[in-house]
Design a protein around this motif. Structure first.
Motif, short mmCIF file in Angstrom:
data_model
loop_
_atom_site.label_atom_id
_atom_site.label_comp_id
_atom_site.label_asym_id
_atom_site.label_seq_id
_atom_site.Cartn_x
_atom_site.Cartn_y
_atom_site.Cartn_z
N ASP A 48 0.80 -1.23 0.00
CA ASP A 48 0.00 0.00 0.00
C ASP A 48 0.84 1.28 0.00
OD1 ASP A 48 1.03 -0.14 2.56
OD2 ASP A 48 -0.85 0.38 3.55
N LEU A 49 2.07 1.20 -0.48
CA LEU A 49 2.96 2.36 -0.44
C LEU A 49 3.73 2.52 -1.74
CD1 LEU A 49 3.70 4.48 1.79
CD2 LEU A 49 5.74 3.13 2.16
N SER A 50 3.65 3.71 -2.33
CA SER A 50 4.36 4.02 -3.57
C SER A 50 5.33 5.16 -3.35
CB SER A 50 3.37 4.45 -4.66
OG SER A 50 2.52 3.39 -5.01
N TYR A 51 6.40 5.14 -4.12
CA TYR A 51 7.41 6.20 -4.07
C TYR A 51 7.69 6.67 -5.49
CZ TYR A 51 11.84 8.60 -3.26
OH TYR A 51 12.84 9.54 -3.21
N PHE A 52 7.74 7.98 -5.66
CA PHE A 52 8.03 8.61 -6.94
C PHE A 52 9.35 9.35 -6.80
CE2 PHE A 52 3.57 7.77 -6.77
CZ PHE A 52 3.21 7.46 -8.07
N PRO A 53 10.46 8.71 -7.20
CA PRO A 53 11.80 9.26 -6.96
C PRO A 53 12.05 10.65 -7.52
CG PRO A 53 11.96 6.97 -7.63
CD PRO A 53 10.53 7.38 -7.83
N ASP A 54 11.53 10.94 -8.70
CA ASP A 54 11.83 12.24 -9.32
C ASP A 54 11.29 13.42 -8.52
OD1 ASP A 54 13.21 10.94 -11.31
OD2 ASP A 54 11.58 11.03 -12.75
N LYS A 55 10.17 13.22 -7.85
CA LYS A 55 9.58 14.28 -7.01
C LYS A 55 9.84 14.04 -5.53
CE LYS A 55 5.96 15.71 -10.15
NZ LYS A 55 4.55 16.03 -10.30
N GLY A 56 10.25 12.81 -5.19
CA GLY A 56 10.50 12.47 -3.79
C GLY A 56 9.24 12.25 -2.99
N THR A 57 8.11 12.06 -3.65
CA THR A 57 6.85 11.92 -2.94
C THR A 57 6.56 10.47 -2.58
OG1 THR A 57 5.71 11.92 -5.07
CG2 THR A 57 5.76 14.00 -3.87
N ILE A 58 5.92 10.32 -1.44
CA ILE A 58 5.53 9.02 -0.90
C ILE A 58 4.01 9.04 -0.76
CG2 ILE A 58 5.79 7.41 1.03
CD1 ILE A 58 8.39 9.05 1.75
N TYR A 59 3.35 8.04 -1.32
CA TYR A 59 1.89 7.96 -1.26
C TYR A 59 1.47 6.64 -0.63
CZ TYR A 59 1.25 11.88 -4.48
OH TYR A 59 1.25 13.12 -5.06
N GLN A 60 0.52 6.73 0.28
CA GLN A 60 -0.10 5.53 0.83
C GLN A 60 -1.42 5.34 0.08
OE1 GLN A 60 -0.29 5.26 5.07
NE2 GLN A 60 -0.40 3.05 4.92
N ASP A 61 -1.64 4.15 -0.45
CA ASP A 61 -2.85 3.88 -1.21
C ASP A 61 -4.09 4.29 -0.42
OD1 ASP A 61 -1.11 2.81 -3.03
OD2 ASP A 61 -1.85 0.75 -2.88
N GLY A 62 -5.00 4.96 -1.10
CA GLY A 62 -6.24 5.38 -0.48
C GLY A 62 -6.18 6.75 0.17
N ALA A 63 -4.99 7.31 0.32
CA ALA A 63 -4.86 8.64 0.94
C ALA A 63 -5.21 9.71 -0.09
CB ALA A 63 -3.44 8.85 1.45
N ARG A 64 -5.60 10.87 0.39
CA ARG A 64 -5.99 11.97 -0.49
C ARG A 64 -4.80 12.64 -1.16
NH1 ARG A 64 -11.16 15.11 0.95
NH2 ARG A 64 -12.47 13.41 1.64
N GLY A 65 -3.65 12.53 -0.58
CA GLY A 65 -2.47 13.17 -1.14
C GLY A 65 -1.20 12.50 -0.64
N ALA A 66 -0.09 13.10 -1.02
CA ALA A 66 1.21 12.57 -0.61
C ALA A 66 1.40 12.70 0.90
CB ALA A 66 2.32 13.31 -1.34
N MET A 67 2.22 11.84 1.43
CA MET A 67 2.59 11.93 2.85
C MET A 67 3.48 13.17 3.03
SD MET A 67 3.41 7.90 3.54
CE MET A 67 3.32 7.97 5.31
N PRO A 68 3.56 13.69 4.24
CA PRO A 68 4.39 14.88 4.45
C PRO A 68 5.89 14.61 4.29
CG PRO A 68 3.46 14.13 6.53
CD PRO A 68 2.83 13.31 5.45
N GLN A 69 6.31 13.38 4.53
CA GLN A 69 7.71 13.02 4.36
C GLN A 69 8.06 13.07 2.87
OE1 GLN A 69 5.38 11.15 5.86
NE2 GLN A 69 6.14 10.23 7.74
N ARG A 70 9.28 13.50 2.59
CA ARG A 70 9.74 13.58 1.20
C ARG A 70 11.14 13.02 1.08
NH1 ARG A 70 5.16 14.93 0.07
NH2 ARG A 70 4.47 16.73 -1.10
#
Length: 95
Positions: A48-70
């Motif tokens: 349930d966790l994705s990472y987008f290296p180019d932007k440094g964003t971390i997303y938990q599936d089902g969340a409205r937006g990226a996690m605050p950690q980058r």
């Protein structure tokens, strides 16, 4: 697609330096990192966790937006906290 059915993350032609570094470092850390075929920018590091290296964003599936950690370091810290039982993220480690 289920996490365990995704292909293992491997470098692809045209990958950014951030993507290459993320794959290498996550593997070095023992993380079972996967890469969806249709997404050149996304890594799955847990069911349930994705990472987008180019932007440094971390997303938990089902969340409205990226996690605050980058960033990669924050992702690794988050995964280590989960391994030690301090987070609600479902982590998949190799072996």
């Amino acid at each position: 697609m289920k996490f365990d059915k995704l292909p293992t993350a491997e470098p692809r032609p045209g990958d950014s330096a951030a993507m290459l570094e993320a794959i290498k470092e996550l593997e070095r850390q023992g993380v079972d990192v996967r890469r969806p075929l249709g997404s050149p920018y996304q890594l799955k590091v847990a069911a349930d966790l994705s990472y987008f290296p180019d932007k440094g964003t971390i997303y938990q599936d089902g969340a409205r937006g990226a996690m605050p950690q980058r960033g990669l370091r924050s992702l690794i810290d988050l995964l280590k906290a989960e391994k030690q039982g301090g987070s609600s993220v479902q982590l998949s480690l190799k072996g």
